[in-house]
Design an enzyme around this catalytic site. Structure first.
Site, PDB file in Angstrom:
ATOM      1  N   GLY A 184       6.628   5.001   8.536  1.00 36.68           N
ATOM      2  CA  GLY A 184       5.819   6.216   8.530  1.00 36.68           C
ATOM      3  C   GLY A 184       5.914   6.895   9.879  1.00 36.68           C
ATOM      4  O   GLY A 184       6.871   6.691  10.635  1.00 36.68           O
ATOM      5  N   SER A 185       4.886   7.668  10.187  1.00 39.27           N
ATOM      6  CA  SER A 185       4.937   8.472  11.400  1.00 39.27           C
ATOM      7  C   SER A 185       4.702   7.611  12.645  1.00 39.27           C
ATOM      8  O   SER A 185       4.069   6.558  12.592  1.00 39.27           O
ATOM      9  CB  SER A 185       3.865   9.565  11.327  1.00 39.27           C
ATOM     10  OG  SER A 185       2.590   8.967  11.212  1.00 39.27           O
ATOM     11  N   THR A 186       5.213   8.087  13.762  1.00 37.85           N
ATOM     12  CA  THR A 186       5.039   7.371  15.025  1.00 37.85           C
ATOM     13  C   THR A 186       3.552   7.300  15.398  1.00 37.85           C
ATOM     14  O   THR A 186       3.086   6.274  15.898  1.00 37.85           O
ATOM     15  CB  THR A 186       5.886   8.048  16.124  1.00 37.85           C
ATOM     16  OG1 THR A 186       7.267   7.856  15.777  1.00 37.85           O
ATOM     17  CG2 THR A 186       5.646   7.445  17.493  1.00 37.85           C
ATOM     18  N   GLY A 212       2.081   4.586  13.408  1.00 33.73           N
ATOM     19  CA  GLY A 212       2.671   3.340  13.923  1.00 33.73           C
ATOM     20  C   GLY A 212       1.913   2.846  15.155  1.00 33.73           C
ATOM     21  O   GLY A 212       1.614   1.656  15.285  1.00 33.73           O
ATOM     22  N   GLU A 243       9.118   1.133  11.328  1.00 29.54           N
ATOM     23  CA  GLU A 243      10.245   2.065  11.190  1.00 29.54           C
ATOM     24  C   GLU A 243       9.625   3.455  11.217  1.00 29.54           C
ATOM     25  O   GLU A 243       8.963   3.859  10.264  1.00 29.54           O
ATOM     26  CB  GLU A 243      10.987   1.772   9.884  1.00 29.54           C
ATOM     27  CG  GLU A 243      12.447   2.178   9.905  1.00 29.54           C
ATOM     28  CD  GLU A 243      12.667   3.555   9.340  1.00 29.54           C
ATOM     29  OE1 GLU A 243      12.548   4.523  10.120  1.00 29.54           O
ATOM     30  OE2 GLU A 243      12.944   3.663   8.141  1.00 29.54           O
ATOM     31  N   CYS A 303      13.607  10.079   7.544  1.00 26.68           N
ATOM     32  CA  CYS A 303      13.367   9.708   8.949  1.00 26.68           C
ATOM     33  C   CYS A 303      14.640   9.818   9.777  1.00 26.68           C
ATOM     34  O   CYS A 303      14.584  10.133  10.959  1.00 26.68           O
ATOM     35  CB  CYS A 303      12.717   8.337   9.063  1.00 26.68           C
ATOM     36  SG  CYS A 303      13.492   7.106   8.052  1.00 26.68           S
ATOM     37  N   LYS A 326       0.872  -1.193   0.000  1.00 26.12           N
ATOM     38  CA  LYS A 326       0.000   0.000   0.000  1.00 26.12           C
ATOM     39  C   LYS A 326       0.904   1.238   0.000  1.00 26.12           C
ATOM     40  O   LYS A 326       1.452   1.621   1.018  1.00 26.12           O
ATOM     41  CB  LYS A 326      -0.877  -0.031   1.256  1.00 26.12           C
ATOM     42  CG  LYS A 326      -2.243   0.612   1.119  1.00 26.12           C
ATOM     43  CD  LYS A 326      -2.237   2.087   0.836  1.00 26.12           C
ATOM     44  CE  LYS A 326      -1.991   2.941   2.065  1.00 26.12           C
ATOM     45  NZ  LYS A 326      -1.802   4.371   1.705  1.00 26.12           N
TER      46      LYS A 326
HETATM   47  P1  ADP Z   1       2.564  11.190   7.108  1.00 29.51           P
HETATM   48  O1  ADP Z   1       1.810  11.510   8.365  1.00 29.51           O
HETATM   49  O2  ADP Z   1       3.917  11.715   7.131  1.00 29.51           O
HETATM   50  O3  ADP Z   1       1.783  11.429   5.850  1.00 29.51           O
HETATM   51  P2  ADP Z   1       1.845   8.554   7.623  1.00 29.51           P
HETATM   52  O4  ADP Z   1       2.511   7.837   8.722  1.00 29.51           O
HETATM   53  O5  ADP Z   1       0.494   9.136   7.845  1.00 29.51           O
HETATM   54  O6  ADP Z   1       2.816   9.652   7.123  1.00 29.51           O
HETATM   55  O7  ADP Z   1       1.711   7.629   6.344  1.00 29.51           O
HETATM   56  C1  ADP Z   1       2.554   6.559   6.033  1.00 29.51           C
HETATM   57  C2  ADP Z   1       1.732   5.481   5.377  1.00 29.51           C
HETATM   58  O8  ADP Z   1       0.775   4.997   6.302  1.00 29.51           O
HETATM   59  C3  ADP Z   1       0.957   5.933   4.155  1.00 29.51           C
HETATM   60  O9  ADP Z   1       0.962   4.887   3.189  1.00 29.51           O
HETATM   61  C4  ADP Z   1      -0.442   6.126   4.702  1.00 29.51           C
HETATM   62  O10 ADP Z   1      -1.454   5.981   3.736  1.00 29.51           O
HETATM   63  C5  ADP Z   1      -0.513   4.992   5.709  1.00 29.51           C
HETATM   64  N1  ADP Z   1      -1.509   5.172   6.774  1.00 29.51           N
HETATM   65  C6  ADP Z   1      -1.982   6.315   7.318  1.00 29.51           C
HETATM   66  N2  ADP Z   1      -2.907   6.060   8.264  1.00 29.51           N
HETATM   67  C7  ADP Z   1      -3.036   4.713   8.346  1.00 29.51           C
HETATM   68  C8  ADP Z   1      -3.805   3.819   9.148  1.00 29.51           C
HETATM   69  N3  ADP Z   1      -4.662   4.255  10.066  1.00 29.51           N
HETATM   70  N4  ADP Z   1      -3.645   2.495   8.949  1.00 29.51           N
HETATM   71  C9  ADP Z   1      -2.781   2.018   8.047  1.00 29.51           C
HETATM   72  N5  ADP Z   1      -2.023   2.799   7.252  1.00 29.51           N
HETATM   73  C10 ADP Z   1      -2.140   4.135   7.391  1.00 29.51           C
END
Ligand code: ADP
Length: 503
Positions: free
Chosen positions: A248-250, A253, A270, A304, A195
């Site tokens: 992605g973001s904490t 995560g 990560e 990151c 994804k």
């Molecule tokens: P940013 O906040 O910097 O945009 P994110 O951590 O939100 O980074 O996004 C990283 C990835 O996680 C993207 O592919 C995003 O679509 C996905 N993502 C965001 N929210 C969710 C969620 N609730 N469950 C699973 N994946 C998610």
């Protein structure tokens, strides 16, 4: 300067992107989302919509997971001889090299990064990930064990592929991240649903085309573009997924961890960082200063492991800050398609506002913008999401800008006045993160003693090796769970099984 890509290729690509919505890649075929919904793809250098991609949701994720499940449970992929899996991974690496111009142009239009960086990330970063992991396919082994339990035994352990992997990637290095996620999983015999981030869905679709061209069986890799809270969340929730690997973001995560508890999926994370850079008086400043500048301005700070907190010894403080300021002033900010661009735009308007908001907060808290601090102005910059390379002085550890991940080209500079390594380490460790760190000194004892005291998954002494597929990557504290790359990264896609035979 002439760009290092063919203008004809760019023109054709733009035309194709404007007229053909990118599709999902499920079970070996390209298809629209079941709902017919699409998402707009914005060029961050101009603020214009230049392409559309399918917006997959729960239904499409279900189709993709079922395809991955069939390819796994039917043995098509895990049952294939490892050498054959390795050959397919290597073939994919070759195809990525062949198509790296188109991949990199797509990435630059989509993410904004300089073309040269995008090409390096694809042609070197991504293809080396595949080659490195292809090597592991034939080398993963278990152990024989001698139990102390009375009797005569043959006991051994084996590593088996974990199953169906949901790989969720961010927008900062979309292509190489996607490849780095799927390569070890595929090498170990897992099947994947990938994804990509909604902001940058396009290069993953090229990956799907190349996977099909390389001859991977249908269902081994499936790619569903879509939003995080719909497609991403559905992947994490899906009971037929065995493992989630996420970058992605904490905050997201933590959401993933909560959602994964329902089925106790394996999870590798990560996450964010607030990495310290420590420069001692004896450091090679002619190397440390440019490296510290690239460490925060590279990819506009959307990295990151960006070195976002700089600690400099008092006696070289002015010299280092001046050197960095000069570098920030000279840095060529512009479209990633221009040959002389060193720093492109931020990925989105949302990210631009977030970064500018952090800078404003820093100034309110008492920091001073030694250079930068604003949205970039000037020809061709006003419509895009450009922000000036920024150096904040007068910052202290308690300020929001020093504690939270900004994910932009904003460096917080602080000084230390003595050689007490415990005190320096305490400064370096004073955030919730622990992803990476950098030490600059010619004294190997100082470097290694500080390295021991720093709580971070990576310590780079006098320069880093970048992201090397052989070097484990991951975080202490709230920077994540588990490691990617190296043996640890491979083993994270396996379950360990013990077999005991009473003879
Ligand atoms: P940013 O906040 O910097 O945009 P994110 O951590 O939100 O980074 O996004 C990283 C990835 O996680 C993207 O592919 C995003 O679509 C996905 N993502 C965001 N929210 C969710 C969620 N609730 N469950 C699973 N994946 C998610």
């Amino acid at each position: 300067m002439t760009p290092s890509f063919s203008p004809e290729t760019l023109a054709l690509l733009r035309k194709d992107l404007a007229s053909n919505t990118r599709k999902l890649f499920i079970d070996g075929a390209f298809a629209s989302s079941a709902s017919g919904e699409t998402l707009e793809v914005i060029n961050p250098a101009t603020g214009n919509v230049f392409a559309h991609a399918a917006a997959g949701d729960r239904y499409d994720i279900d189709l993709a997971v079922r395809a991955a499940r069939r390819a796994f449970d039917g043995g098509v992929w895990p049952g294939m001889p490892p050498a054959q899996r390795a050959r397919l991974l290597t073939r994919l690496a070759d195809l990525i090299e062949t198509h790296c111009e188109r991949i990199a142009l797509t990435e630059t239009l989509d993410n904004g990064m300089p073309f040269s960086m995008a090409r390096f990330a694809a042609a070197v970063g991504a293809s080396e990930q595949l080659r490195y992991n292809a090597g592991w396919a034939t080398k993963i082994t278990g152990e024989t064990v001698t139990p102390s339990t009375p009797g005569e035994w043959h006991a051994f352990s084996s590593r088996e592929p974990i199953g169906v992997v949901g790989a969720i990637v961010p927008w900062n290095f979309p292509f190489v991240m996607a490849v780095a996620k799927i390569a070890p999983a595929l090498a170990m015999g897992c099947t994947v649903v990938l994804k990509p981030a909604e902001q940058t869905p396009l290069s993953a679709i090229i990956l799907g085309e190349l996977i099909a061209e390389a001859g991977f069986p249908a269902g081994v890799v499936n790619i569903v573009t879509g939003f995080g809270d719909t497609a991403g969340a559905a992947l994490v929730d899906h009971p037929m997924v065995d493992k989630i690997t996420f970058t992605g973001s904490t905050d997201v995560g933590k959401k993933i961890v909560r959602a994964a508890t329902g089925t106790l999926k394996r999870v590798t994370l990560e996450l964010g960082g607030k990495s310290p850079v420590v420069i001692f008086p004896d450091a090679h400043l002619d190397r440390a200063i440019p490296a510290a500048a690239m460490g925060i301005f590279g990819n506009a700070g959307q990295v990151c492991a960006a070195g976002s907190r700089l600690f400099v010894h008092d006696c070289i403080f002015e010299q280092v800050v001046e050197g960095l300021t000069q570098r920030a002033i000279e840095l060529k900010v512009g479209s990633g398609l221009a040959a002389d661009t060193e720093m492109g735009p931020l990925v989105s308007n949302e990210q631009l506002e977030r970064v500018l908001g952090y800078i404003e907060t820093g100034l309110i808290e008492g920091a001073c913008a030694k250079v930068g601090g604003q949205r970039s102005s000037g020809a061709n910059l006003e419509q895009g999401y450009f922000v000036q390379p920024t150096i904040l002085t007068g910052t202290t550890g308690g300020m929001k800008v020093c504690k939270e991940e900004i994910f932009g080209p904003v460096l917080c500079v602080m000084k230390f006045e003595d050689d007490d390594l415990d005190r320096i380490a305490a400064l370096a460790n004073s955030t919730d993160y622990g992803l990476s760190s950098n030490i600059w000194t010619r004294d190997i004892s100082t470097a290694l003693r500080l390295a021991k005291r720093i709580k971070a998954g990576t310590v780079r002494i006098n320069g880093g090796a970048g992201v090397d597929p052989a070097i484990p990557l991951g975080g202490f504290k709230q920077s994540g769970w588990g490691r990617e790359n190296g043996r640890a990264g491979i083993e994270a896609f396996t379950e360990l099984k013990s077999v005991t035979v009473a003879l």
